[in-house]
Design a protein around this motif. Structure first.
Motif, PDB file in Angstrom:
ATOM      1  N   MET A 148       0.796  -1.175   0.000  1.00  0.00           N
ATOM      2  CA  MET A 148       0.000   0.000   0.000  1.00  0.00           C
ATOM      3  C   MET A 148       0.857   1.265   0.000  1.00  0.00           C
ATOM      4  N   SER A 149       2.046   1.114   0.442  1.00  0.00           N
ATOM      5  CA  SER A 149       2.928   2.268   0.459  1.00  0.00           C
ATOM      6  C   SER A 149       3.292   2.711  -0.949  1.00  0.00           C
ATOM      7  N   ASP A 150       3.384   1.759  -1.865  1.00  0.00           N
ATOM      8  CA  ASP A 150       3.659   2.127  -3.260  1.00  0.00           C
ATOM      9  C   ASP A 150       2.495   2.936  -3.837  1.00  0.00           C
ATOM     10  N   LEU A 151       1.301   2.532  -3.476  1.00  0.00           N
ATOM     11  CA  LEU A 151       0.116   3.222  -3.962  1.00  0.00           C
ATOM     12  C   LEU A 151       0.036   4.633  -3.373  1.00  0.00           C
ATOM     13  N   SER A 152       0.302   4.770  -2.081  1.00  0.00           N
ATOM     14  CA  SER A 152       0.284   6.108  -1.474  1.00  0.00           C
ATOM     15  C   SER A 152       1.399   6.975  -2.016  1.00  0.00           C
ATOM     16  N   LEU A 153       2.524   6.404  -2.319  1.00  0.00           N
ATOM     17  CA  LEU A 153       3.624   7.163  -2.903  1.00  0.00           C
ATOM     18  C   LEU A 153       3.238   7.633  -4.312  1.00  0.00           C
ATOM     19  N   ILE A 158       0.173   8.169  -5.383  1.00  0.00           N
ATOM     20  CA  ILE A 158      -0.847   9.220  -5.212  1.00  0.00           C
ATOM     21  C   ILE A 158      -0.177  10.535  -4.849  1.00  0.00           C
ATOM     22  N   LYS A 159       0.798  10.478  -3.958  1.00  0.00           N
ATOM     23  CA  LYS A 159       1.517  11.691  -3.554  1.00  0.00           C
ATOM     24  C   LYS A 159       2.225  12.310  -4.755  1.00  0.00           C
ATOM     25  N   LEU A 202       2.455  16.401  -9.079  1.00  0.00           N
ATOM     26  CA  LEU A 202       2.446  16.657 -10.514  1.00  0.00           C
ATOM     27  C   LEU A 202       1.235  17.512 -10.889  1.00  0.00           C
ATOM     28  N   LEU A 203       0.078  17.216 -10.309  1.00  0.00           N
ATOM     29  CA  LEU A 203      -1.120  18.003 -10.560  1.00  0.00           C
ATOM     30  C   LEU A 203      -0.935  19.435 -10.079  1.00  0.00           C
ATOM     31  N   SER A 204      -0.340  19.603  -8.929  1.00  0.00           N
ATOM     32  CA  SER A 204      -0.083  20.938  -8.388  1.00  0.00           C
ATOM     33  C   SER A 204       0.852  21.726  -9.306  1.00  0.00           C
ATOM     34  N   ASP A 205       1.921  21.075  -9.757  1.00  0.00           N
ATOM     35  CA  ASP A 205       2.860  21.728 -10.682  1.00  0.00           C
ATOM     36  C   ASP A 205       2.170  22.110 -11.985  1.00  0.00           C
ATOM     37  N   LEU A 206       1.335  21.215 -12.512  1.00  0.00           N
ATOM     38  CA  LEU A 206       0.625  21.493 -13.757  1.00  0.00           C
ATOM     39  C   LEU A 206      -0.360  22.661 -13.588  1.00  0.00           C
ATOM     40  N   MET A 207      -1.000  22.759 -12.431  1.00  0.00           N
ATOM     41  CA  MET A 207      -1.929  23.854 -12.179  1.00  0.00           C
ATOM     42  C   MET A 207      -1.177  25.193 -12.107  1.00  0.00           C
ATOM     43  N   VAL A 208       0.004  25.184 -11.510  1.00  0.00           N
ATOM     44  CA  VAL A 208       0.825  26.396 -11.456  1.00  0.00           C
ATOM     45  C   VAL A 208       1.238  26.803 -12.865  1.00  0.00           C
TER      46      VAL A 208
END
Length: 101
Positions: free
Chosen positions: A1-6, A8-9, A14-20
């Motif tokens: 599950m840690s791979d999945l949370s990583l 998602i993070k 990436l989404l935050s950078d793209l929004m900027v």
């Protein structure tokens, strides 16, 4: 599950950078639009000034080539001399105050 949370993070970052970047692109697009409007206004001013320069060039050629200034001066002087003679004729009809006429 840690791979999945990583994952998602990483996707959130990436989404935050793209929004900027999208915000920066919107700002750039706004500046380009304003610049285009300024260019359009400047082009209109240039066109108006070019037209005015052409009109002044035409007037200059009229004044120099056809003797337009001499013609206008002659008409003005004729009108002026006509008014002066009318003024003198009218003023001679009335005696000056204090004269015996």
């Amino acid at each position: 599950m840690s791979d999945l949370s990583l994952e998602i993070k990483n996707l959130k970052e990436l989404l935050s950078d793209l929004m900027v970047k999208a915000g920066g692109l919107k700002e750039l697009q706004r500046k380009e639009t304003e610049g285009g409007q300024k260019n359009k206004k400047l082009q209109q001013k240039l066109d108006n000034l070019t037209l005015k320069a052409e009109d002044l060039k035409t007037l200059k050629s009229m004044f120099h080539r056809s003797g337009f200034v001499n013609y206008v001066s002659t008409i003005f002087l004729r009108n002026l001399s006509g008014s002066e003679s009318t003024f003198f004729q009218t003023s001679q009809r009335f005696p000056e105050p204090g004269s015996d006429k």
